[in-house]
Design an enzyme around this catalytic site. Structure first.
Site, PDB file in Angstrom:
ATOM      1  CE  LYS A 149      75.054  36.214  37.332  1.00 17.74           C
ATOM      2  NZ  LYS A 149      76.023  34.830  36.928  1.00 17.74           N
ATOM      3  CB  THR A 153      82.857  48.264  47.308  1.00 22.66           C
ATOM      4  OG1 THR A 153      82.883  49.101  48.677  1.00 22.66           O
ATOM      5  CG2 THR A 153      83.288  46.903  47.475  1.00 22.66           C
ATOM      6  CE  LYS A 178      79.811  32.008  32.554  1.00 19.18           C
ATOM      7  NZ  LYS A 178      79.524  31.928  33.905  1.00 19.18           N
ATOM      8  CG  ASP A 207      79.684  45.920  48.123  1.00 22.66           C
ATOM      9  OD1 ASP A 207      79.364  47.081  49.106  1.00 22.66           O
ATOM     10  OD2 ASP A 207      80.130  45.083  48.621  1.00 22.66           O
ATOM     11  CG  ASP A 210      79.172  35.362  35.335  1.00 25.19           C
ATOM     12  OD1 ASP A 210      78.511  36.444  35.582  1.00 25.19           O
ATOM     13  OD2 ASP A 210      78.556  34.210  34.931  1.00 25.19           O
ATOM     14  CB  THR A 258      67.409  33.095  33.849  1.00 27.00           C
ATOM     15  OG1 THR A 258      68.698  32.438  34.221  1.00 27.00           O
ATOM     16  CG2 THR A 258      67.583  34.201  32.827  1.00 27.00           C
ATOM     17  NE  ARG A 315      72.560  22.539  27.870  1.00 31.60           N
ATOM     18  CZ  ARG A 315      73.327  23.488  28.438  1.00 31.60           C
ATOM     19  NH1 ARG A 315      74.081  24.412  27.902  1.00 31.60           N
ATOM     20  NH2 ARG A 315      73.691  23.446  29.744  1.00 31.60           N
ATOM     21  NE  ARG A 345      75.674  22.269  32.699  1.00 32.23           N
ATOM     22  CZ  ARG A 345      74.652  22.409  33.451  1.00 32.23           C
ATOM     23  NH1 ARG A 345      74.159  21.534  34.354  1.00 32.23           N
ATOM     24  NH2 ARG A 345      73.830  23.614  33.229  1.00 32.23           N
TER      25      ARG A 345
HETATM   26  O1  C5P Z   1      76.845  24.298  31.382  1.00 32.25           O
HETATM   27  P1  C5P Z   1      76.027  25.452  30.860  1.00 32.25           P
HETATM   28  O2  C5P Z   1      75.927  25.755  29.178  1.00 32.25           O
HETATM   29  O3  C5P Z   1      74.767  25.577  31.476  1.00 32.25           O
HETATM   30  O4  C5P Z   1      76.675  27.061  31.571  1.00 32.25           O
HETATM   31  C1  C5P Z   1      76.066  28.176  31.331  1.00 32.25           C
HETATM   32  C2  C5P Z   1      76.983  29.005  32.032  1.00 32.25           C
HETATM   33  O5  C5P Z   1      76.367  30.226  32.052  1.00 32.25           O
HETATM   34  C3  C5P Z   1      77.221  28.629  33.478  1.00 32.25           C
HETATM   35  O6  C5P Z   1      78.472  29.555  33.717  1.00 32.25           O
HETATM   36  C4  C5P Z   1      76.108  29.386  34.247  1.00 32.25           C
HETATM   37  O7  C5P Z   1      76.628  29.925  35.516  1.00 32.25           O
HETATM   38  C5  C5P Z   1      75.816  30.710  33.602  1.00 32.25           C
HETATM   39  N1  C5P Z   1      74.746  31.209  33.530  1.00 32.25           N
HETATM   40  C6  C5P Z   1      73.539  30.785  33.295  1.00 32.25           C
HETATM   41  N2  C5P Z   1      72.195  31.404  33.362  1.00 32.25           N
HETATM   42  C7  C5P Z   1      72.335  32.591  33.610  1.00 32.25           C
HETATM   43  C8  C5P Z   1      73.277  33.187  33.744  1.00 32.25           C
HETATM   44  C9  C5P Z   1      74.775  32.556  33.569  1.00 32.25           C
HETATM   45  O8  C5P Z   1      73.610  29.483  32.834  1.00 32.25           O
HETATM   46  N3  C5P Z   1      70.973  33.272  33.616  1.00 32.25           N
END
Ligand code: C5P
Length: 240
Positions: free
Chosen positions: A72, A79, A43, A75, A70, A125, A186, A216
């Site tokens: 998002k 566009t 992504k 517009d 990603d 979210t 996680r 992460r």
């Molecule tokens: O590091 P982590 O696992 O939290 O990354 C989640 C990814 O998903 C990030 O790129 C974050 O911008 C994206 N994301 C999110 N929550 C959302 C939409 C996208 O964490 N509601």
């Protein structure tokens, strides 16, 4: 249980999308090299895209990887349509747009004839009911998520980005061919960072999630390849 159409023929490895939330193209390329065959789907979000990272879409696609852009989009229809056509030519697989009917229609029409799939973001979210009210919305967040997901389906959107908590409800109301794509994953024992509503890969699959977006816990791990392999193994072992 019959296999969900959204993930039919897709291996557990292809269901893990690693977020390249890194500050430079060099750092992202180094991470992709480190992850090697362990990761097939990446992504690219604001951070990397706005440092020139969209050039990696073609590079990754050329190397046989799938790419989720990603950005998002939201517009006027014309566009949005032009942007979608450009991204389709780059070889992206997924692209996010905000779930506004005009925006979704423009994106879906513009991706016709290409392999690009459009994912709708229903409600960010980070929003709760009072944030939605402050922004001028009459509905609460969960009603708005459901309404927008139904609109997305009616318009022909290919998937929905949703939290793991929303997934089981959306899975019940949406056609099985609509992909549910979920961040905030996680693995047990990992640092939750700033994510508030998290779920393990196993629970996410059990909730009907099709694609897991993980940043992460993989790119920040001491051994990113081992971290990705462990998540894929967990996805492979989980039963929906
Ligand atoms: O590091 P982590 O696992 O939290 O990354 C989640 C990814 O998903 C990030 O790129 C974050 O911008 C994206 N994301 C999110 N929550 C959302 C939409 C996208 O964490 N509601």
């Amino acid at each position: 249980m019959t296999e969900k159409i959204a993930t039919q023929g897709i291996t557990p490895r292809d269901r893990l999308i690693v977020a390249l939330d890194l500050p430079s193209i060099a750092a992202a390329q180094a991470m992709v090299a480190r992850l090697g065959d362990s990761v097939s789907f990446y992504k690219i979000g604001y951070q990397l895209a706005y440092t020139g990272g969209l050039s990696m879409v073609g590079e990754l696609a050329g190397a046989g990887k799938k790419v989720f852009v990603d950005l998002k989009l939201h517009d006027i229809g014309n566009t949005v349509a032009s942007g979608v056509e450009s991204l389709a030519k780059l070889g992206a697989t997924f692209l996010t747009v905000h779930a506004y009917p005009q925006t979704m229609k423009a994106a879906v029409e513009a991706r016709e004839g290409s392999p690009l799939k459009i994912l709708a973001v229903t409600v960010l979210t980070s929003y709760n009911d009072s944030d939605a009210q402050e922004a001028g919305y009459r509905l609460g967040v969960s009603d708005m998520v459901e309404m927008r997901a139904r609109q997305a389906q009616a318009i022909g959107v290919d998937g929905i980005v949703c939290s793991a908590e929303e997934a089981s409800n959306l899975r019940k109301i949406l056609d099985p061919k609509i992909a549910l794509v979920t961040p905030g994953i996680r693995p047990a024992g990992s640092d939750i960072g700033d994510q508030k509503r998290i779920m393990t890969p196993t629970r996410a699959i059990q909730s009907g999630v099709d694609y897991l977006v993980v940043g992460r816990p993989v790119i920040g791990a001491a051994d990113p390849k081992a971290a990705a392999d462990a998540i894929v193994a967990e996805v492979a072992a989980a039963r929906p």
